[in-house]
Design a protein around this motif. Structure first.
Motif, mmCIF file in Angstrom:
data_model
loop_
_atom_site.group_PDB
_atom_site.id
_atom_site.type_symbol
_atom_site.label_atom_id
_atom_site.label_comp_id
_atom_site.label_asym_id
_atom_site.label_seq_id
_atom_site.Cartn_x
_atom_site.Cartn_y
_atom_site.Cartn_z
ATOM 1 N N PRO B 107 -4.639 8.959 30.544
ATOM 2 C CA PRO B 107 -4.868 7.725 31.302
ATOM 3 C C PRO B 107 -4.439 7.787 32.767
ATOM 4 O O PRO B 107 -4.716 6.856 33.518
ATOM 5 N N ALA D 105 3.532 -1.208 34.466
ATOM 6 C CA ALA D 105 3.643 -1.590 33.063
ATOM 7 C C ALA D 105 2.888 -0.624 32.150
ATOM 8 O O ALA D 105 3.240 -0.453 30.994
ATOM 9 N N GLY D 106 1.847 -0.011 32.650
ATOM 10 C CA GLY D 106 1.073 0.936 31.864
ATOM 11 C C GLY D 106 0.699 2.122 32.712
ATOM 12 O O GLY D 106 0.977 2.152 33.918
ATOM 13 N N PRO D 107 0.055 3.120 32.108
ATOM 14 C CA PRO D 107 -0.204 4.367 32.841
ATOM 15 C C PRO D 107 -1.407 4.326 33.781
ATOM 16 O O PRO D 107 -1.618 5.268 34.537
ATOM 17 N N ALA D 108 -2.172 3.248 33.776
ATOM 18 C CA ALA D 108 -3.472 3.284 34.454
ATOM 19 C C ALA D 108 -3.386 3.408 35.969
ATOM 20 O O ALA D 108 -4.339 3.830 36.611
ATOM 21 N N LEU D 136 6.682 4.548 34.049
ATOM 22 C CA LEU D 136 6.515 3.293 33.298
ATOM 23 C C LEU D 136 7.790 2.478 33.404
ATOM 24 O O LEU D 136 8.892 3.003 33.206
ATOM 25 N N SER D 138 8.939 0.499 31.394
ATOM 26 C CA SER D 138 9.589 0.396 30.086
ATOM 27 C C SER D 138 10.259 1.695 29.665
ATOM 28 O O SER D 138 10.964 1.735 28.661
#
Lengths: 164, 164, 164, 164
Positions: B107, D105-108, D136, D138
């Motif tokens: 990703p 927040a996410g890998p994108a 990330l 998190s």
């Protein structure tokens, strides 16, 4: 077509604003319905619940066509403009057709509206069918490139279908 | 709506091609009218007057909706795809609505279609009203993100007005 | 310091090549050790096991300082250059210090070396401590901006520590 | 080596700050000498002559190694961070080695530090020899990718030669 102009220049009533109003007037066959000069919102931009900022965000989201304009600072849009855009909720420009416009002192940063400003607007959900426009701050009022840009991209700026 | 798929993967009949055909099928309510697998054009891509390349360029320029697809090499589109795009004359995609699609193994490169591939298509004159789409090459066939993307951007992909 | 020049212009012995050799000469106090004109590699670039391509890749990976040069096609580097870069294995430029150089007909694409070409080189593992350089193809030989660029960035282009 | 951390998160003492301090500590074999949490500068960021902002700008310019950190808002760095960077004079980071770090927040959005934040720092004159780092929010504290990044790019982050 109701057009809104959004300007992120730390100087009020800037040439950026003037250029954006001129572009909006050409696109809409008349002056824009609303002009938001972000600098006027003041320190409320730094928080999360300022009523004037919330009102401006609501107006921007109602636009059919939105001209988003910035001078070029450090080869990209201003922090002031981004501060405002950061207040728009995720996907908050869905249904808005937006045009990225940047002004600069010289021609070297002409790719910035397309490569840097447009992706922020698209991430917010805006439809950006025209190439980002760059104008010299010393010459925007008689810019021959504007006519070419309008011929090429103006027809693409008809209102978008609103999501159901 | 006649849709054309253009694929720049050095491997013929790649997953990139399959993903692009699936996307085109969803956008067009039926299989794409034409699929151009750039790798099949061979060494003619390196010259300037190859008839098969010229024919493929002409087909791409006739598309109403064009899905332009590439795997991710070195965090961006392939040289093979760009070699083909370099054969299109300046402004040659005016009147074409194009969708940038990239596939990758993970990703991390998901911004590449929007930040890197779309500006090339826009420079060629294409109208790109939808956000660039990125899919995992291991999961594109059942990609839940595709449904979201189609809901959000599909309505924007109606045919563009042709320049007069 | 041994310097290699890599040029991705479809025209052999191009102005791009000349500009890159001039830059390398200024950086190295003498002509570059090696010049690779990608177009000379021919159709082997389209496959995976061409010996001349493999040899050129090996030479590029041995460089201490690598000037990577392209004309501007569709507002970015050429497909021909990227075709060659796609042949370099993942991380294959670790230990190489690279300088992105692009030439264009006008000033509008001056951000392309920094925003578009440099990230490809970095993804390959190259150290790119200098800002990408853009020159006009009509004026590179007497470009006053080159002197400024060399003053600002030349000192940063000393050899990198090789990974252990 | 004295290291400064610059953080542009609207939330004070954010995870962005913590991640940047951790990175600086790994790079410097000890905690950073100075941490600037831009949000603490308040409304002075919106003007031009605020003493606390001027002081923070001076500190940033003295850094040998500068970690510049932002959360990901609208697929790029925050307006808050850019507001601060806009206060730095042209070329004001000459002699500074800078590392772009973004959390998401996410890998994108993993390409954002390299494609979007780094060019701003380079335009300011900073030397950015390492690939931009994305973590990330998190998982940054136990991020296995950090070790790989440090192995690959850490050796490149030795102090730059100061301009004469």
């Amino acid at each position: 077509m109701p057009i809104t102009v959004l300007v992120g220049n730390p100087k009020p009533k800037s040439r950026t604003l003037d250029a954006a109003v001129r572009l909006a007037t050409r696109l809409g066959d008349g002056p824009p319905e609303r002009v938001i000069d972000v600098v006027g919102l003041g320190p409320g931009l730094l928080g999360r619940d300022d009523p004037a900022v919330a009102e401006a965000v609501a107006r921007v989201r109602e636009a059919e066509l939105l001209v988003v304009a910035s001078p070029t600072f450090k080869a990209t849009y201003t922090g002031l403009l981004k501060l405002f855009l950061d207040q728009i909720p995720s996907g908050g420009l869905a249904g808005v057709t937006a045009v990225p416009l940047m002004l600069g002192a010289g021609p070297a940063h002409a790719l910035a509206p397309e490569l840097l400003l447009k992706p922020v607007l698209v991430e917010l959900g805006a439809r950006c069918p025209a190439q980002g426009l760059y104008q010299l701050d010393s010459a925007y009022a008689e810019d021959p490139a504007l006519g070419e840009w309008l011929t090429r991209w103006g027809p693409q700026l008809a209102p978008a279908p609103r999501p159901a």
